[in-house]
Scaffold this motif. Structure first.
Motif, PDB file in Angstrom:
ATOM      1  N   GLN A 155       0.844  -1.198   0.000  1.00  0.00           N
ATOM      2  CA  GLN A 155       0.000   0.000   0.000  1.00  0.00           C
ATOM      3  C   GLN A 155       0.879   1.248   0.000  1.00  0.00           C
ATOM      4  O   GLN A 155       1.943   1.279   0.628  1.00  0.00           O
ATOM      5  CB  GLN A 155      -0.900   0.045   1.234  1.00  0.00           C
ATOM      6  CG  GLN A 155      -2.011  -0.991   1.217  1.00  0.00           C
ATOM      7  CD  GLN A 155      -2.966  -0.816   2.373  1.00  0.00           C
ATOM      8  OE1 GLN A 155      -3.022  -1.646   3.279  1.00  0.00           O
ATOM      9  NE2 GLN A 155      -3.735   0.278   2.359  1.00  0.00           N
ATOM     10  N   CYS A 164      -3.023   0.418  -3.918  1.00  0.00           N
ATOM     11  CA  CYS A 164      -2.842  -0.930  -3.399  1.00  0.00           C
ATOM     12  C   CYS A 164      -2.402  -1.863  -4.517  1.00  0.00           C
ATOM     13  O   CYS A 164      -2.967  -1.855  -5.619  1.00  0.00           O
ATOM     14  CB  CYS A 164      -4.134  -1.448  -2.782  1.00  0.00           C
ATOM     15  SG  CYS A 164      -4.064  -3.169  -2.221  1.00  0.00           S
ATOM     16  N   TRP A 210     -11.061  -3.252   0.341  1.00  0.00           N
ATOM     17  CA  TRP A 210     -10.658  -2.002   0.995  1.00  0.00           C
ATOM     18  C   TRP A 210     -11.417  -1.900   2.319  1.00  0.00           C
ATOM     19  O   TRP A 210     -12.644  -2.040   2.361  1.00  0.00           O
ATOM     20  CB  TRP A 210     -10.980  -0.780   0.142  1.00  0.00           C
ATOM     21  CG  TRP A 210     -10.006  -0.519  -0.974  1.00  0.00           C
ATOM     22  CD1 TRP A 210     -10.156  -0.811  -2.295  1.00  0.00           C
ATOM     23  CD2 TRP A 210      -8.721   0.116  -0.854  1.00  0.00           C
ATOM     24  NE1 TRP A 210      -9.052  -0.407  -3.006  1.00  0.00           N
ATOM     25  CE2 TRP A 210      -8.157   0.167  -2.154  1.00  0.00           C
ATOM     26  CE3 TRP A 210      -7.997   0.650   0.212  1.00  0.00           C
ATOM     27  CZ2 TRP A 210      -6.910   0.727  -2.410  1.00  0.00           C
ATOM     28  CZ3 TRP A 210      -6.748   1.200  -0.046  1.00  0.00           C
ATOM     29  CH2 TRP A 210      -6.218   1.237  -1.342  1.00  0.00           C
ATOM     30  N   ALA A 267     -13.652   3.803  -5.783  1.00  0.00           N
ATOM     31  CA  ALA A 267     -12.561   2.835  -5.893  1.00  0.00           C
ATOM     32  C   ALA A 267     -12.561   2.243  -7.288  1.00  0.00           C
ATOM     33  O   ALA A 267     -13.616   2.048  -7.894  1.00  0.00           O
ATOM     34  CB  ALA A 267     -12.712   1.734  -4.848  1.00  0.00           C
ATOM     35  N   LEU A 294      -8.199   3.834  -4.110  1.00  0.00           N
ATOM     36  CA  LEU A 294      -9.342   4.344  -3.354  1.00  0.00           C
ATOM     37  C   LEU A 294      -9.175   5.857  -3.312  1.00  0.00           C
ATOM     38  O   LEU A 294      -8.153   6.347  -2.842  1.00  0.00           O
ATOM     39  CB  LEU A 294      -9.373   3.761  -1.939  1.00  0.00           C
ATOM     40  CG  LEU A 294     -10.478   4.266  -1.021  1.00  0.00           C
ATOM     41  CD1 LEU A 294     -11.849   3.795  -1.508  1.00  0.00           C
ATOM     42  CD2 LEU A 294     -10.247   3.777   0.414  1.00  0.00           C
ATOM     43  N   TYR A 310      -6.550   3.170   6.441  1.00  0.00           N
ATOM     44  CA  TYR A 310      -7.206   2.448   5.351  1.00  0.00           C
ATOM     45  C   TYR A 310      -6.355   1.243   4.980  1.00  0.00           C
ATOM     46  O   TYR A 310      -5.176   1.359   4.658  1.00  0.00           O
ATOM     47  CB  TYR A 310      -7.403   3.371   4.139  1.00  0.00           C
ATOM     48  CG  TYR A 310      -8.419   4.455   4.411  1.00  0.00           C
ATOM     49  CD1 TYR A 310      -8.069   5.607   5.116  1.00  0.00           C
ATOM     50  CD2 TYR A 310      -9.742   4.309   3.997  1.00  0.00           C
ATOM     51  CE1 TYR A 310      -9.011   6.592   5.386  1.00  0.00           C
ATOM     52  CE2 TYR A 310     -10.692   5.288   4.261  1.00  0.00           C
ATOM     53  CZ  TYR A 310     -10.314   6.425   4.961  1.00  0.00           C
ATOM     54  OH  TYR A 310     -11.254   7.389   5.242  1.00  0.00           O
ATOM     55  N   CYS A 361      -5.880  -2.290   2.684  1.00  0.00           N
ATOM     56  CA  CYS A 361      -6.208  -3.075   1.507  1.00  0.00           C
ATOM     57  C   CYS A 361      -5.864  -4.525   1.833  1.00  0.00           C
ATOM     58  O   CYS A 361      -4.886  -4.801   2.541  1.00  0.00           O
ATOM     59  CB  CYS A 361      -5.377  -2.583   0.322  1.00  0.00           C
ATOM     60  SG  CYS A 361      -5.533  -3.568  -1.169  1.00  0.00           S
TER      61      CYS A 361
END
Lengths: 110, 115
Positions: B6, B23, B34, B67, B77, B90, B92
């Motif tokens: 990420q 990601c 996500w 996304a 995203l 956040y 992934c």
């Protein structure tokens, strides 16, 4: 709505003793349950899982118990080690829709 | 394999700015997820893709979030415009879907702070 709940935000246990982490869920359609462990500044890592057709799954020091009638899941760590100190997330899966609990911070004291 | 990658790891931005999180899933995995983690709500699924196709985006908070997954090795995203309440970590995750016994592998997360 919180379909997966971990009501204890934190747990402290002495090294060598048993750690019991609890999780409750409301959706009876969940068919697969998982526990993830998370260290600070890292993503969650998979720990152990159980299918809804079973009531127990064991992997080394980690055992997950599932009580479907009570919609309750627990993770047992025996014996607990200081390296087990982390946040533990319970997760429940229905058709690849994964719901997580808020997490329980486990501290294992030497 | 390097695992799920990420970027960026940290992002600080001002309210109203566009934010793009990136990601790269594990090679060979066909599902990508996500998640957003906050103190109040824990880990929440925002959206997931299967074979690059969005399957369920019901967790996306509002139209400011979008996304994409243009190919099997990349997803973004985007938040536009960003707001302070979007501040969160956040994550992934990717998996190789094999029935219901699916283990998701998480990236290290992007810590977003919107001022």
């Amino acid at each position: 709505d919180q379909q997966v709940k971990q009501n204890s935000p934190s747990l402290s246990v002495q090294e060598g003793r048993i750690s019991i982490l609890n999780c409750d869920y409301t959706n009876s359609m969940f068919d697969y349950f998982l526990w993830y462990k998370k260290y600070p500044a890292e993503g969650p890592t998979f720990l152990i899982s159980i299918s809804s057709i079973k009531d127990k799954n064991e992997d080394g020091r980690f055992t997950v118990f599932l009580n479907k009638s009570a919609k309750h899941l627990s993770l047992h760590i025996v014996p607990s080690q200081p390296g087990d100190s982390a946040v533990y997330f319970c997760a429940a899966n229905e058709n690849n829709d994964m719901r997580f609990g808020a997490g329980t911070r486990l501290t294992v004291k030497p | 394999d390097a695992g799920v990658i990420q970027s960026p790891r940290h992002e600080v931005t001002e309210m109203g700015q566009e934010v793009t999180l990136r990601c790269k899933p594990i090679s060979g995995h066909n599902s990508l997820f996500w998640y957003r983690q906050t103190m109040m709500r824990g880990l929440e699924l925002l959206i997931y893709f299967n074979n690059n196709v969005p399957i369920d985006d019901s967790g996306m908070p509002e139209d400011r979030f979008s996304a994409k997954m243009p190919n099997a090795s990349f997803s973004t995203l985007k938040i536009q415009p960003s707001e302070p309440r979007d501040s969160a970590v956040y994550f992934c995750a990717s998996s190789l879907m094999q029935g219901i016994q699916e283990t998701q592998y998480f990236g290290p997360g992007t810590r977003l702070l919107v001022l």
